[in-house]
Each structure stands twice: as C-alpha cells, then as structure tokens.
Design an enzyme around this catalytic site. Sequence first.
Site, PDB file in Angstrom:
ATOM      1  CG  ASP A 216       0.663  -6.425  11.044  1.00 37.40           C
ATOM      2  OD1 ASP A 216       1.316  -7.048  10.289  1.00 37.40           O
ATOM      3  OD2 ASP A 216       1.833  -6.791  12.030  1.00 37.40           O
ATOM      4  CD  GLU A 274       2.148 -10.733   8.421  1.00 44.24           C
ATOM      5  OE1 GLU A 274       3.554 -10.274   7.907  1.00 44.24           O
ATOM      6  OE2 GLU A 274       1.786 -10.051  10.045  1.00 44.24           O
TER       7      GLU A 274
HETATM    8  C1  GLC Z   1       4.160  -8.164   9.812  1.00 40.09           C
HETATM    9  C2  GLC Z   1       4.388  -7.323   9.050  1.00 40.09           C
HETATM   10  C3  GLC Z   1       6.205  -6.181   9.588  1.00 40.09           C
HETATM   11  C4  GLC Z   1       6.197  -5.952  10.896  1.00 40.09           C
HETATM   12  C5  GLC Z   1       5.047  -6.986  11.779  1.00 40.09           C
HETATM   13  C6  GLC Z   1       5.584  -7.156  12.747  1.00 40.09           C
HETATM   14  O1  GLC Z   1       4.854  -9.085   9.636  1.00 40.09           O
HETATM   15  O2  GLC Z   1       4.484  -7.125   7.408  1.00 40.09           O
HETATM   16  O3  GLC Z   1       6.383  -5.210   8.568  1.00 40.09           O
HETATM   17  O4  GLC Z   1       7.592  -5.545  11.127  1.00 40.09           O
HETATM   18  O5  GLC Z   1       4.133  -7.370  10.814  1.00 40.09           O
HETATM   19  O6  GLC Z   1       4.333  -5.693  12.986  1.00 40.09           O
END
Ligand code: GLC
Length: 530
Positions: A216, A274
């Site tokens: 994440d 991500e």
């Molecule tokens: C990422 C996740 C999202 C979450 C954020 C904070 O973007 O995909 O769902 O709210 O991180 O952890």
Amino acid sequence: MSEAVPWWTNAIFYQIYPRSFADSNGDGVGDLEGVTAHLDHVSELGVDAIWLNPVMVSPMADHGYDVADPRDVDPLFGGLGALERLITEAHARGIRITMDLVPNHTSSAHSWFQAALTAAPGSVERERYIFRDGRGPSGGQERSDPGNDLGGTPPNNWVSVFGGPAWTRVADGQWYLHLFDAEQPDLNWDNPEVFSDLEKTLRFWLDRGVDGFRIDVAHGMAKPPGLPDMSNPDVEMLTLDDHDPRFNHEGVHDIHRGIRSVLDDYPHAVTIGEIWVFDNADFAKYLRPDELHMGFNFRLVRAEFDPADIRGAVENALAAAGLADASPTWTLSNHDVEREVSRYGDGATGLARARAMAMVMLALPGAVFLYNGEELGLPNVDLPDDALQDPVWERSKHTERGRDGCRVPMPWSGAAPPFGFSSNPDTWLPMPPEWSALTVERQLADPDSTLHFFRTILRLRHSHFHFTEFDVEWLQLRDDALAFVSAGVLCVLNTGRTPLELPAGELLAASAPLLEGQLPPDSAAWIVTG
Ligand code: GLC
C-alpha cells in the site's frame, strides 16, 4: 523474457475485498471463511492468484488500511485460523494468496501510537511517528484543554488524501502527520525501529505460506527533510502529479531495498507496489532488480474509452516497466476507483465497453489484476448519504462521496438483497434490488452472461497467448479503432459508431456478437491471423 520466468510474470490476479465478498457468520460483513467457501468461483474463473485487501487487526476506520496489529487477523474476518484455512484451500486448488501490506502508517489504536500519545514531545515513543510543533506564535508551546478546539497553525500546508489538513493536534499542542485519515498516523521511516518491525511482519506472513504482498502507498513512506509546503494543496489522488512533496521522495528506494532483501529469502513470493507515479523513469526506479518485483501502473484506469488514449496508456506502461526490465501490470478497477462499467458510460454501453476493455487488457503481456465483481459486470452504486462509510465523505465535509460505490457486496444468488452474500439483510453497504439480474447464479444459467464471457477469455488467454516478450505490434485499421498483435493474436477494439470490418483470420472471441461478420461499436475481438 527467458524460459524460466517467475510465476507472476503474466499471471492473472483476482482482488478480493473481504468485507464485500461473502459473509459466513451473518454479521453483514464479508469474512475469510466466506472467501474459502467461494473458492470454486475463483478457481473456475481461471485466475492464478488472489490479492486480499487488508485483513489484519484494525478498528476499520479505513476498512483495514488502519492496522492496529500487523501480525494477526481481525476477528471480524475470522482470525488467523481462518486465513490459514484459506491459504491451505487456495493452494490445494493451485491458487496463490497475496496479502495487502500497509507500511506507510498504522492505526491510531496501534500500541505504538497509543504510547506516543501519552509520552512527551521528543520521546522515543513519538519518534516512531511524525510529530512536530506547529507554526505561528503559539506553535506547539501552548497547552490546551483536549476537550476544546485546539486551534493553532499546523507545521505545513499538507492536505490529507481524504480531504482536510494532514495534521491533527494532540493535547500537549504538538501535531502528528497523517496523509490519510486522522486515525492513520504516518510512521517515521527515518527511525530504524520501523523497518525492523516491518521485517518481522513480512517474515510472519511469508512463514505462513503467503505468496507475496501488494504494498500500500509504496510511493509514500519516505518524507522530504524539513517537510516543505505543497505548491498545489487542491490535488486529488487520480490527478496526482510527480512533484508532490508528500510522495515519491528519493528515500523511499532504500526502504524498498530493505523489503526486497527480506523477500529474497522467499523466492516464491512477489511484491507489487501501489505506485501513483506517472513519470516513466521515476516509476521504473521502483522496479530496479533490488526493489519491487512489479508496480501497479494506473494509466489504463485514467484512460478514456478512446483509441489514442488507450494506446498512450499501454505504450507508456510498457515503456515504464521496460526501463527496468520488469513485468508490466494492467488493471481497470480496484476498491479505490469508480467501477469501469460506470466510468465508460453506465448501462448497456458502459457494460459493452467494459467487456471490450477486458479483452484489450487480457491481450497484453504482463500481470493482470481483476477486481471482484468485474467478472459480473457490476456498475458503481449511487448510495444514499446515510449509507456512506468511507472516511472521505466526512473528511471532505460531504463534498466527495468517496469509494463505497465500488465496494458494494457481491451478489451470489436469489432474487432479492442480500443475494446470498449474507444471511443478514442488513449488509454493511446496502445492495441494489436490480442486482437480481447480475447474481452469479443468474449469470451461470445464461451462456451469454458477462461471467461466462470472463471465464472464456481467461481460458483463451491461458491457452493462446504464449508471451515471449513485453511488447505488442500496433496496426492502423481506422481512426476510431485500436488494433495490436500480441503473442500472435490480433486484438481489435471498435470505439466508433459504425461496425468494423475485421481482418481475415480465426475468430477466437468477441465481446459482443458480430453483425454480419463485422465488429459492432463498443466491442473487441481476438483473431488468430497466422
Ligand atoms: C491505498 C489504498 C486505499 C487506502 C489508502 C490508505 O491507496 O488502496 O484504499 O485508503 O491506501 O491506506
């Protein structure tokens, strides 16, 4: 691409949002026993791996992305035993399990943060997070009654991705940083204790047979020295640029090297970051041989249903991964963005385009990520205000509705909500009655359904696309069409208003029935021309 490529190179991942997949115990929230009970659905779809959104212990302020104990499973999801059963059952079907790892922040309920709150400014407890004095005359010096509005000026102008300031003031006047909800304090990655703890977490799950992690906010974590102001505090996640001081700081690469050094002890396991970074060279840095294995490239999510836009997204995603000799990745949706059926126009047109784009995506070399419900053609749902749960709704002062509309539970069977998702009609998000036409049960009975279509194209990807390189060959058919050859298969997408003459060859599949041998608008086809 060499012969002995790792399993994830061209794999199909299926993202499961556990709250919304299947509820086994009637509390209205999905859980891991529910996932295990529906593994046949996943297996028959023909995917290689599951990506599970966070299931660790959490107060669920951001539905699991606020982790209070990273080395245990929340009882809401069935505890550690339920995860171990899922891993065993998935592996027995040849499906790998990847988990979500949240290293940028913890929950405010994490024991570290609770200790930081009661410790003094400058203490070792506070040094695990990013506490600062405020600006302005009173700064962090004044003491206020915690029951009152604490006032003051935060240390810089950073905003939370969810809206509002990225700083919250504590009782003694200091402020802590949270790029997301106030219940998600950012960790201080300059503190070596933070990595040591993450290493324990990585090994904890890998030793239990987990096959890797989606990481994440993998472009977060490292913060620039001095925390300089943002030049554009109005920015939103989907339009994020690469010069935002909150993200993509050079120091993040050392963190990824640390993570990779642990992963290298578990060669079966993959990391997928991500990464909301759009400069190809910057993106590729994350995929160097000693950093992440793969990174989510979100260009296809941002592309319009337009040939030039789609081609640009594909070319850039291939180029970015290519710079690091890494596997490209493709996704059309996830739990953070509007479902593609709605993005492409909703109704029959949106669905037709979503099916066509699935064929474009599945024709591409690299790893593909499907999001649960995509195989049913689920649209986004307009939920009533009082049903909204995403912290974005409150933090934006009700100006942004947030992401709940793409997180509505899966409809499995029956004619009325909760459609076999739960025995409890009071599901955590309400399910629209018109989804009776979209249940798994209904779609299994209809050979032309979107579910059967997905099963077919996934099977054909496995049987006909023998990828030997991360590249495609573009063809020019018509201005309103996209055409490319990938692994010997020609993929044609018609975005225009008139049917399209198809090149000669064996038709493998089409997202809609051909019209007198021609490809209708808003549809795609795969053809073997050789
Ligand atoms: C990422 C996740 C999202 C979450 C954020 C904070 O973007 O995909 O769902 O709210 O991180 O952890």
